[in-house]
Design an enzyme around this catalytic site. Structure first.
Site, mmCIF file in Angstrom:
data_model
loop_
_atom_site.group_PDB
_atom_site.id
_atom_site.type_symbol
_atom_site.label_atom_id
_atom_site.label_comp_id
_atom_site.label_asym_id
_atom_site.label_seq_id
_atom_site.Cartn_x
_atom_site.Cartn_y
_atom_site.Cartn_z
ATOM 1 N N HIS A 14 0.887 -1.167 0.000
ATOM 2 C CA HIS A 14 0.000 0.000 0.000
ATOM 3 C C HIS A 14 0.919 1.209 0.000
ATOM 4 C CE1 HIS A 14 -2.271 -3.047 2.323
ATOM 5 N NE2 HIS A 14 -3.372 -2.472 1.893
ATOM 6 N N ASP A 21 2.376 1.993 3.323
ATOM 7 C CA ASP A 21 3.329 1.024 3.898
ATOM 8 C C ASP A 21 4.759 1.501 3.667
ATOM 9 O OD1 ASP A 21 1.130 -0.626 4.213
ATOM 10 O OD2 ASP A 21 1.556 -1.770 2.391
HETATM 11 C C1 XUL Z 1 -7.567 -6.628 4.380
HETATM 12 C C2 XUL Z 1 -6.692 -7.073 3.300
HETATM 13 C C3 XUL Z 1 -5.823 -6.033 2.682
HETATM 14 C C4 XUL Z 1 -5.726 -6.137 1.206
HETATM 15 C C5 XUL Z 1 -4.998 -4.983 0.563
HETATM 16 O O1 XUL Z 1 -8.312 -7.629 4.943
HETATM 17 O O2 XUL Z 1 -6.659 -8.229 2.961
HETATM 18 O O3 XUL Z 1 -4.570 -6.096 3.274
HETATM 19 O O4 XUL Z 1 -5.092 -7.311 0.839
HETATM 20 O O5 XUL Z 1 -5.510 -3.753 0.919
#
Ligand code: XUL
Ligand code: CO
Length: 438
Positions: A101, A104
Protein backbone atom coordinates in the site's frame (compact mmCIF):
# COMPACT_ATOMS: atom_id res chain seq x y z
CA UNK A 1 24.96 -1.96 3.61
CA UNK A 2 25.15 -4.36 6.54
CA UNK A 3 23.14 -7.55 6.76
CA UNK A 4 19.94 -7.14 8.78
CA UNK A 5 18.95 -10.77 9.30
CA UNK A 6 22.50 -11.84 10.02
CA UNK A 7 21.71 -15.11 11.79
CA UNK A 8 19.52 -16.40 8.96
CA UNK A 9 20.95 -18.26 5.96
CA UNK A 10 19.65 -18.25 2.39
CA UNK A 11 16.72 -20.66 2.56
CA UNK A 12 17.13 -23.74 0.37
CA UNK A 13 15.56 -27.15 0.08
CA UNK A 14 18.26 -29.28 1.70
CA UNK A 15 16.42 -32.61 1.52
CA UNK A 16 17.60 -33.59 4.96
CA UNK A 17 14.27 -35.03 6.08
CA UNK A 18 13.10 -31.71 7.44
CA UNK A 19 15.32 -31.24 10.49
CA UNK A 20 17.05 -27.98 9.50
CA UNK A 21 14.95 -25.13 10.92
CA UNK A 22 15.66 -22.68 8.09
CA UNK A 23 15.09 -24.85 5.02
CA UNK A 24 12.24 -25.74 2.71
CA UNK A 25 10.93 -29.24 2.95
CA UNK A 26 8.68 -29.21 -0.13
CA UNK A 27 9.35 -26.02 -2.09
CA UNK A 28 11.93 -26.58 -4.81
CA UNK A 29 11.75 -23.60 -7.19
CA UNK A 30 13.33 -25.39 -10.17
CA UNK A 31 11.43 -28.68 -9.80
CA UNK A 32 9.11 -29.34 -12.72
CA UNK A 33 5.55 -30.27 -11.83
CA UNK A 34 2.94 -30.83 -14.56
CA UNK A 35 5.34 -29.41 -17.14
CA UNK A 36 6.12 -26.15 -15.30
CA UNK A 37 8.65 -25.11 -12.69
CA UNK A 38 7.36 -24.79 -9.14
CA UNK A 39 8.40 -21.15 -9.05
CA UNK A 40 6.27 -20.51 -12.13
CA UNK A 41 3.23 -22.23 -10.61
CA UNK A 42 3.82 -20.28 -7.41
CA UNK A 43 4.87 -16.66 -7.97
CA UNK A 44 5.18 -15.80 -4.27
CA UNK A 45 5.01 -12.25 -2.97
CA UNK A 46 5.85 -10.55 0.30
CA UNK A 47 3.20 -8.28 1.82
CA UNK A 48 5.01 -5.09 2.83
CA UNK A 49 2.46 -4.14 5.50
CA UNK A 50 2.44 -7.34 7.54
CA UNK A 51 6.00 -8.43 7.14
CA UNK A 52 7.76 -5.11 7.57
CA UNK A 53 5.09 -3.28 9.53
CA UNK A 54 2.86 -5.40 11.74
CA UNK A 55 4.51 -5.78 15.13
CA UNK A 56 1.79 -7.38 17.21
CA UNK A 57 -0.25 -4.43 18.39
CA UNK A 58 -3.87 -5.36 19.01
CA UNK A 59 -6.68 -3.55 20.83
CA UNK A 60 -5.48 -4.95 24.13
CA UNK A 61 -1.73 -4.41 23.94
CA UNK A 62 1.17 -2.77 22.17
CA UNK A 63 3.90 -4.20 19.93
CA UNK A 64 5.58 -7.45 20.88
CA UNK A 65 7.94 -7.54 17.88
CA UNK A 66 10.68 -5.05 17.09
CA UNK A 67 10.31 -3.90 13.49
CA UNK A 68 12.42 -0.77 13.84
CA UNK A 69 15.27 -2.38 11.88
CA UNK A 70 17.63 -0.19 13.91
CA UNK A 71 15.91 3.14 13.07
CA UNK A 72 13.32 5.38 14.66
CA UNK A 73 9.86 4.48 13.43
CA UNK A 74 7.97 7.18 11.56
CA UNK A 75 11.11 8.55 9.87
CA UNK A 76 12.36 8.27 6.30
CA UNK A 77 15.45 6.52 7.67
CA UNK A 78 13.11 3.83 8.98
CA UNK A 79 11.26 3.69 5.65
CA UNK A 80 14.62 3.02 3.93
CA UNK A 81 15.59 0.42 6.53
CA UNK A 82 12.33 -1.36 5.73
CA UNK A 83 13.33 -1.42 2.06
CA UNK A 84 16.72 -2.90 2.99
CA UNK A 85 15.10 -5.45 5.30
CA UNK A 86 12.40 -6.34 2.78
CA UNK A 87 14.77 -6.96 -0.12
CA UNK A 88 17.18 -8.96 2.02
CA UNK A 89 14.25 -10.98 3.35
CA UNK A 90 12.90 -11.71 -0.15
CA UNK A 91 16.35 -12.60 -1.46
CA UNK A 92 17.01 -15.00 1.40
CA UNK A 93 13.73 -16.78 0.71
CA UNK A 94 13.75 -16.59 -3.07
CA UNK A 95 10.51 -14.59 -3.09
CA UNK A 96 10.31 -12.83 -6.45
CA UNK A 97 7.60 -10.22 -5.81
CA UNK A 98 6.25 -7.79 -3.24
CA UNK A 99 2.89 -6.11 -2.69
CA UNK A 100 2.41 -2.73 -1.05
CA UNK A 101 0.00 0.00 0.00
CA UNK A 102 1.25 3.55 -0.52
CA UNK A 103 1.42 4.26 3.20
CA UNK A 104 3.33 1.02 3.90
CA UNK A 105 6.28 2.63 2.15
CA UNK A 106 6.58 5.96 3.96
CA UNK A 107 5.04 7.62 7.00
CA UNK A 108 1.96 9.51 5.85
CA UNK A 109 2.27 13.30 6.31
CA UNK A 110 -0.58 15.68 7.16
CA UNK A 111 -0.35 17.23 3.70
CA UNK A 112 -0.63 14.97 0.64
CA UNK A 113 2.02 17.00 -1.21
CA UNK A 114 4.57 16.01 1.44
CA UNK A 115 3.42 12.38 1.42
CA UNK A 116 3.89 12.28 -2.34
CA UNK A 117 7.35 13.83 -2.04
CA UNK A 118 8.30 11.09 0.42
CA UNK A 119 6.88 8.47 -1.91
CA UNK A 120 9.01 9.78 -4.77
CA UNK A 121 12.10 9.61 -2.56
CA UNK A 122 11.47 6.04 -1.45
CA UNK A 123 10.49 5.00 -4.98
CA UNK A 124 13.93 6.01 -6.24
CA UNK A 125 15.47 3.80 -3.57
CA UNK A 126 13.16 0.87 -4.32
CA UNK A 127 13.91 1.16 -8.02
CA UNK A 128 17.61 0.80 -7.29
CA UNK A 129 16.88 -2.40 -5.33
CA UNK A 130 14.68 -3.72 -8.13
CA UNK A 131 17.50 -3.13 -10.59
CA UNK A 132 20.01 -4.89 -8.31
CA UNK A 133 17.88 -7.93 -7.44
CA UNK A 134 15.34 -8.47 -10.22
CA UNK A 135 12.61 -8.62 -7.57
CA UNK A 136 9.46 -6.87 -8.80
CA UNK A 137 6.10 -5.67 -7.65
CA UNK A 138 3.22 -8.14 -7.89
CA UNK A 139 0.60 -5.51 -7.15
CA UNK A 140 0.24 -2.14 -5.57
CA UNK A 141 -2.70 -0.50 -3.88
CA UNK A 142 -3.71 2.63 -2.02
CA UNK A 143 -4.62 2.51 1.65
CA UNK A 144 -8.06 4.14 1.58
CA UNK A 145 -9.16 3.01 5.02
CA UNK A 146 -6.66 4.07 7.74
CA UNK A 147 -6.86 7.85 7.47
CA UNK A 148 -9.85 9.09 9.54
CA UNK A 149 -11.20 10.94 6.48
CA UNK A 150 -12.17 7.51 5.09
CA UNK A 151 -14.48 6.71 8.00
CA UNK A 152 -17.39 6.30 5.56
CA UNK A 153 -15.37 4.79 2.76
CA UNK A 154 -13.39 6.23 -0.14
CA UNK A 155 -15.32 5.74 -3.39
CA UNK A 156 -18.43 5.33 -1.22
CA UNK A 157 -17.76 8.37 0.98
CA UNK A 158 -20.41 11.00 1.59
CA UNK A 159 -17.83 13.77 0.95
CA UNK A 160 -16.70 14.95 -2.49
CA UNK A 161 -13.51 16.32 -0.90
CA UNK A 162 -12.62 12.93 0.54
CA UNK A 163 -13.37 11.38 -2.87
CA UNK A 164 -10.71 13.67 -4.38
CA UNK A 165 -8.14 12.47 -1.85
CA UNK A 166 -8.99 8.86 -2.64
CA UNK A 167 -8.50 9.62 -6.35
CA UNK A 168 -5.18 11.31 -5.64
CA UNK A 169 -3.90 8.33 -3.64
CA UNK A 170 -4.97 5.88 -6.33
CA UNK A 171 -3.25 7.96 -9.00
CA UNK A 172 0.00 8.01 -7.04
CA UNK A 173 -0.20 4.30 -6.15
CA UNK A 174 -0.71 3.50 -9.84
CA UNK A 175 2.34 5.60 -10.75
CA UNK A 176 4.39 3.65 -8.22
CA UNK A 177 3.01 0.29 -9.36
CA UNK A 178 4.06 1.05 -12.92
CA UNK A 179 7.51 2.26 -11.78
CA UNK A 180 7.99 -1.00 -9.84
CA UNK A 181 6.95 -3.18 -12.80
CA UNK A 182 3.73 -4.29 -11.09
CA UNK A 183 1.66 -7.09 -12.61
CA UNK A 184 -1.54 -5.86 -11.02
CA UNK A 185 -3.33 -3.17 -9.06
CA UNK A 186 -5.70 -4.06 -6.20
CA UNK A 187 -8.88 -2.53 -4.88
CA UNK A 188 -9.68 -4.07 -1.55
CA UNK A 189 -12.94 -2.44 -0.46
CA UNK A 190 -11.56 -1.18 2.84
CA UNK A 191 -14.47 0.84 4.19
CA UNK A 192 -16.53 0.63 0.98
CA UNK A 193 -19.73 -0.45 2.65
CA UNK A 194 -22.06 0.84 5.31
CA UNK A 195 -23.22 0.51 8.89
CA UNK A 196 -26.88 1.48 8.63
CA UNK A 197 -29.37 2.13 5.84
CA UNK A 198 -30.80 4.97 7.93
CA UNK A 199 -28.02 7.24 6.62
CA UNK A 200 -26.95 5.51 3.39
CA UNK A 201 -27.81 5.77 -0.30
CA UNK A 202 -26.53 2.38 -1.45
CA UNK A 203 -27.22 2.93 -5.15
CA UNK A 204 -25.37 6.24 -5.20
CA UNK A 205 -22.40 4.86 -3.25
CA UNK A 206 -21.98 1.85 -5.52
CA UNK A 207 -22.15 4.05 -8.61
CA UNK A 208 -19.48 6.32 -7.15
CA UNK A 209 -17.22 3.33 -6.38
CA UNK A 210 -17.61 2.24 -10.01
CA UNK A 211 -16.80 5.76 -11.26
CA UNK A 212 -13.60 5.77 -9.26
CA UNK A 213 -12.60 2.39 -10.67
CA UNK A 214 -13.34 3.54 -14.21
CA UNK A 215 -11.14 6.62 -13.72
CA UNK A 216 -8.38 4.39 -12.29
CA UNK A 217 -8.53 2.16 -15.39
CA UNK A 218 -8.44 5.16 -17.72
CA UNK A 219 -5.49 6.71 -15.88
CA UNK A 220 -3.62 3.40 -15.53
CA UNK A 221 -3.93 2.66 -19.25
CA UNK A 222 -2.82 6.22 -20.08
CA UNK A 223 0.48 5.73 -18.20
CA UNK A 224 1.19 2.35 -19.75
CA UNK A 225 -0.16 -0.02 -17.12
CA UNK A 226 -1.02 -3.19 -19.01
CA UNK A 227 -1.67 -5.50 -16.07
CA UNK A 228 -4.94 -6.48 -14.44
CA UNK A 229 -6.91 -4.49 -11.94
CA UNK A 230 -8.26 -6.66 -9.15
CA UNK A 231 -11.11 -6.44 -6.69
CA UNK A 232 -10.33 -8.31 -3.47
CA UNK A 233 -13.69 -9.36 -2.03
CA UNK A 234 -14.28 -9.37 1.73
CA UNK A 235 -17.62 -9.72 3.49
CA UNK A 236 -17.20 -7.88 6.77
CA UNK A 237 -14.66 -6.01 8.85
CA UNK A 238 -14.30 -3.08 8.98
CA UNK A 239 -17.84 -2.25 7.79
CA UNK A 240 -20.87 -4.29 8.75
CA UNK A 241 -21.97 -4.54 5.12
CA UNK A 242 -19.16 -4.55 2.56
CA UNK A 243 -20.08 -3.94 -1.09
CA UNK A 244 -17.58 -6.57 -2.32
CA UNK A 245 -18.99 -9.33 -0.10
CA UNK A 246 -17.68 -12.28 -2.11
CA UNK A 247 -16.57 -13.30 -5.60
CA UNK A 248 -20.07 -13.62 -7.03
CA UNK A 249 -21.06 -10.18 -5.73
CA UNK A 250 -17.90 -8.55 -7.08
CA UNK A 251 -18.30 -10.20 -10.49
CA UNK A 252 -21.89 -8.96 -10.74
CA UNK A 253 -20.73 -5.45 -9.85
CA UNK A 254 -17.90 -5.48 -12.40
CA UNK A 255 -20.21 -6.65 -15.17
CA UNK A 256 -22.94 -4.17 -14.29
CA UNK A 257 -20.52 -1.26 -14.64
CA UNK A 258 -18.62 -2.57 -17.66
CA UNK A 259 -15.40 -3.05 -15.70
CA UNK A 260 -15.07 -6.80 -16.30
CA UNK A 261 -12.61 -6.49 -19.19
CA UNK A 262 -10.01 -4.69 -17.08
CA UNK A 263 -10.62 -6.36 -13.72
CA UNK A 264 -10.16 -9.80 -12.28
CA UNK A 265 -10.40 -10.93 -8.65
CA UNK A 266 -7.80 -11.27 -5.94
CA UNK A 267 -9.13 -14.06 -3.72
CA UNK A 268 -8.02 -14.18 -0.10
CA UNK A 269 -8.50 -17.45 1.78
CA UNK A 270 -9.46 -15.80 5.08
CA UNK A 271 -11.99 -13.53 3.35
CA UNK A 272 -13.60 -16.55 1.69
CA UNK A 273 -14.23 -18.28 5.00
CA UNK A 274 -15.51 -15.06 6.60
CA UNK A 275 -18.10 -14.99 3.79
CA UNK A 276 -19.20 -18.50 4.75
CA UNK A 277 -17.51 -20.06 1.72
CA UNK A 278 -14.56 -22.33 1.29
CA UNK A 279 -11.41 -20.90 -0.29
CA UNK A 280 -11.83 -23.25 -3.25
CA UNK A 281 -15.44 -22.17 -3.77
CA UNK A 282 -14.33 -18.56 -4.24
CA UNK A 283 -11.55 -19.68 -6.57
CA UNK A 284 -13.95 -21.79 -8.63
CA UNK A 285 -16.57 -19.05 -8.92
CA UNK A 286 -13.83 -16.69 -10.12
CA UNK A 287 -12.33 -19.22 -12.52
CA UNK A 288 -15.57 -20.26 -14.21
CA UNK A 289 -16.26 -16.58 -14.86
CA UNK A 290 -12.78 -16.00 -16.31
CA UNK A 291 -11.97 -13.75 -13.35
CA UNK A 292 -9.35 -15.64 -11.35
CA UNK A 293 -6.44 -13.24 -11.16
CA UNK A 294 -4.44 -13.43 -7.98
CA UNK A 295 -4.47 -14.90 -4.48
CA UNK A 296 -3.91 -13.55 -0.99
CA UNK A 297 -2.44 -16.72 0.43
CA UNK A 298 -3.32 -16.98 4.08
CA UNK A 299 -5.64 -18.87 6.39
CA UNK A 300 -8.26 -17.88 8.94
CA UNK A 301 -9.32 -19.52 12.17
CA UNK A 302 -12.80 -20.95 11.79
CA UNK A 303 -13.41 -20.61 15.53
CA UNK A 304 -12.87 -16.86 15.32
CA UNK A 305 -15.12 -14.49 13.42
CA UNK A 306 -12.48 -12.11 12.15
CA UNK A 307 -9.57 -11.84 9.75
CA UNK A 308 -6.65 -13.46 11.60
CA UNK A 309 -4.43 -13.55 8.48
CA UNK A 310 -2.43 -16.58 9.57
CA UNK A 311 0.23 -18.26 7.46
CA UNK A 312 -1.44 -21.16 5.68
CA UNK A 313 -0.72 -24.61 7.08
CA UNK A 314 -3.86 -26.54 6.15
CA UNK A 315 -2.70 -28.88 3.40
CA UNK A 316 -6.23 -29.94 2.44
CA UNK A 317 -7.11 -26.32 1.69
CA UNK A 318 -3.83 -25.69 -0.12
CA UNK A 319 -4.37 -28.83 -2.23
CA UNK A 320 -7.90 -27.78 -3.18
CA UNK A 321 -6.60 -24.29 -3.95
CA UNK A 322 -3.87 -25.60 -6.21
CA UNK A 323 -6.33 -27.90 -7.98
CA UNK A 324 -8.38 -24.83 -8.87
CA UNK A 325 -5.35 -22.79 -9.90
CA UNK A 326 -3.81 -25.53 -12.04
CA UNK A 327 -7.14 -26.33 -13.73
CA UNK A 328 -7.63 -22.62 -14.44
CA UNK A 329 -4.25 -22.56 -16.19
CA UNK A 330 -2.48 -20.55 -13.47
CA UNK A 331 -2.78 -16.98 -12.24
CA UNK A 332 -2.09 -13.71 -14.01
CA UNK A 333 -1.02 -12.49 -10.55
CA UNK A 334 0.56 -14.58 -7.84
CA UNK A 335 0.46 -15.74 -4.23
CA UNK A 336 0.75 -12.81 -1.88
CA UNK A 337 1.35 -13.71 1.75
CA UNK A 338 -1.21 -11.40 3.27
CA UNK A 339 -0.29 -13.04 6.56
CA UNK A 340 1.30 -12.09 9.82
CA UNK A 341 2.94 -13.88 12.68
CA UNK A 342 0.87 -14.58 15.76
CA UNK A 343 1.52 -11.99 18.45
CA UNK A 344 3.69 -14.26 20.63
CA UNK A 345 5.83 -15.21 17.59
CA UNK A 346 7.75 -11.98 17.94
CA UNK A 347 11.30 -12.66 16.74
CA UNK A 348 12.94 -12.11 13.36
CA UNK A 349 13.33 -15.89 13.10
CA UNK A 350 9.54 -16.13 13.26
CA UNK A 351 9.24 -13.89 10.20
CA UNK A 352 11.18 -16.53 8.28
CA UNK A 353 9.33 -19.45 9.84
CA UNK A 354 6.06 -17.86 8.69
CA UNK A 355 7.19 -17.64 5.07
CA UNK A 356 8.80 -21.06 5.04
CA UNK A 357 5.56 -22.51 6.39
CA UNK A 358 3.44 -20.64 3.84
CA UNK A 359 5.66 -21.46 0.87
CA UNK A 360 5.99 -25.10 1.85
CA UNK A 361 2.24 -25.46 2.40
CA UNK A 362 1.42 -24.24 -1.12
CA UNK A 363 4.28 -26.27 -2.60
CA UNK A 364 2.93 -29.38 -0.90
CA UNK A 365 -0.55 -28.43 -2.08
CA UNK A 366 0.78 -28.18 -5.63
CA UNK A 367 2.44 -31.60 -5.43
CA UNK A 368 -0.74 -33.17 -4.06
CA UNK A 369 -2.96 -31.41 -6.61
CA UNK A 370 -0.69 -32.69 -9.37
CA UNK A 371 -0.93 -36.21 -7.94
CA UNK A 372 -4.74 -35.98 -7.86
CA UNK A 373 -4.82 -34.80 -11.47
CA UNK A 374 -2.43 -37.52 -12.58
CA UNK A 375 -4.40 -40.12 -10.64
CA UNK A 376 -7.44 -39.05 -12.69
CA UNK A 377 -10.17 -40.63 -10.57
CA UNK A 378 -11.66 -37.36 -9.35
CA UNK A 379 -11.83 -35.79 -12.81
CA UNK A 380 -13.23 -39.00 -14.29
CA UNK A 381 -15.90 -39.19 -11.63
CA UNK A 382 -17.09 -35.65 -12.29
CA UNK A 383 -17.12 -36.23 -16.05
CA UNK A 384 -19.12 -39.43 -15.74
CA UNK A 385 -21.52 -37.89 -13.25
CA UNK A 386 -23.07 -35.81 -16.03
CA UNK A 387 -22.97 -38.54 -18.68
CA UNK A 388 -26.75 -38.51 -19.15
CA UNK A 389 -26.34 -35.10 -20.79
CA UNK A 390 -24.15 -36.46 -23.58
CA UNK A 391 -26.78 -38.73 -25.16
CA UNK A 392 -30.43 -38.68 -26.16
CA UNK A 393 -32.64 -36.07 -24.60
CA UNK A 394 -29.78 -34.90 -22.31
CA UNK A 395 -27.73 -34.00 -25.32
CA UNK A 396 -30.64 -32.16 -26.90
CA UNK A 397 -30.90 -30.08 -23.69
CA UNK A 398 -27.25 -29.06 -23.81
CA UNK A 399 -27.47 -28.25 -27.51
CA UNK A 400 -30.50 -26.05 -26.90
CA UNK A 401 -32.60 -28.17 -29.26
CA UNK A 402 -35.53 -28.94 -27.04
CA UNK A 403 -38.46 -27.26 -25.36
CA UNK A 404 -40.35 -27.45 -22.10
CA UNK A 405 -43.15 -29.16 -23.98
CA UNK A 406 -40.87 -31.93 -25.29
CA UNK A 407 -39.21 -32.40 -21.88
CA UNK A 408 -42.54 -32.48 -20.21
CA UNK A 409 -43.71 -35.18 -22.63
CA UNK A 410 -40.59 -37.18 -21.78
CA UNK A 411 -41.29 -36.88 -18.05
CA UNK A 412 -44.86 -38.03 -18.60
CA UNK A 413 -43.63 -41.01 -20.64
CA UNK A 414 -41.27 -42.00 -17.77
CA UNK A 415 -43.88 -41.49 -15.09
CA UNK A 416 -41.34 -41.23 -12.24
CA UNK A 417 -37.60 -40.41 -12.36
CA UNK A 418 -34.90 -42.77 -11.20
CA UNK A 419 -32.70 -41.34 -8.44
CA UNK A 420 -29.50 -39.79 -9.82
CA UNK A 421 -26.38 -41.91 -9.33
CA UNK A 422 -24.66 -41.60 -5.95
CA UNK A 423 -22.52 -38.51 -5.34
CA UNK A 424 -19.99 -40.79 -3.57
CA UNK A 425 -18.60 -38.01 -1.40
CA UNK A 426 -17.10 -40.36 1.17
CA UNK A 427 -15.42 -42.46 -1.51
CA UNK A 428 -13.96 -39.35 -3.15
CA UNK A 429 -12.65 -38.12 0.19
CA UNK A 430 -10.97 -41.49 0.64
CA UNK A 431 -9.16 -40.91 -2.66
CA UNK A 432 -7.99 -37.50 -1.46
CA UNK A 433 -6.68 -38.95 1.80
CA UNK A 434 -4.98 -41.78 -0.06
CA UNK A 435 -3.17 -39.29 -2.30
CA UNK A 436 -2.28 -37.01 0.59
CA UNK A 437 -1.08 -39.62 3.04
CA UNK A 438 -0.28 -42.72 0.97
C1 XUL B 1 -7.57 -6.63 4.38
C2 XUL B 1 -6.69 -7.07 3.30
C3 XUL B 1 -5.82 -6.03 2.68
C4 XUL B 1 -5.73 -6.14 1.21
C5 XUL B 1 -5.00 -4.98 0.56
O1 XUL B 1 -8.31 -7.63 4.94
O2 XUL B 1 -6.66 -8.23 2.96
O3 XUL B 1 -4.57 -6.10 3.27
O4 XUL B 1 -5.09 -7.31 0.84
O5 XUL B 1 -5.51 -3.75 0.92
CO1 CO C 1 -5.67 -9.25 1.46
Amino acid sequence: MSEIFSGIPYIRNVNDGGTAPFAFRYYEPERVVLGKKMKEHLPFAMAWWHNLGAAGTDMFGRDTADKSFGRIKGTMAHAKAKVDAGFEFMQKLGVAYFCFHDVDLVPEADDINETNRRLDEIADYIEEKIAQTGIRCLWGTANLFSNPCYMNGAGSTSSAQVYCFAAAQIKKALDLTVRFGGRGYVFWGGREGYETLLNTDVKFEEENVARLMRMAVDYGRSIGFTGDFYIEPKPKEPMKHQYDFDAATAIGFLRKYGLDKDFKLNIEANHATLAGHTFEHELRVSAVNGMLGSIDANQGDLLLGWDTDEFAWNVYDATMCMLEVVRAGGLTGGFNFDAKNRRPSHTTEDMFHGYILGMDTFALGLLKAAALIEDGRLDRFVRERYASFSVGIGRRIVEGKTTLTELSAEAERLGAPELPASGRQEYLRRIVNEILFG
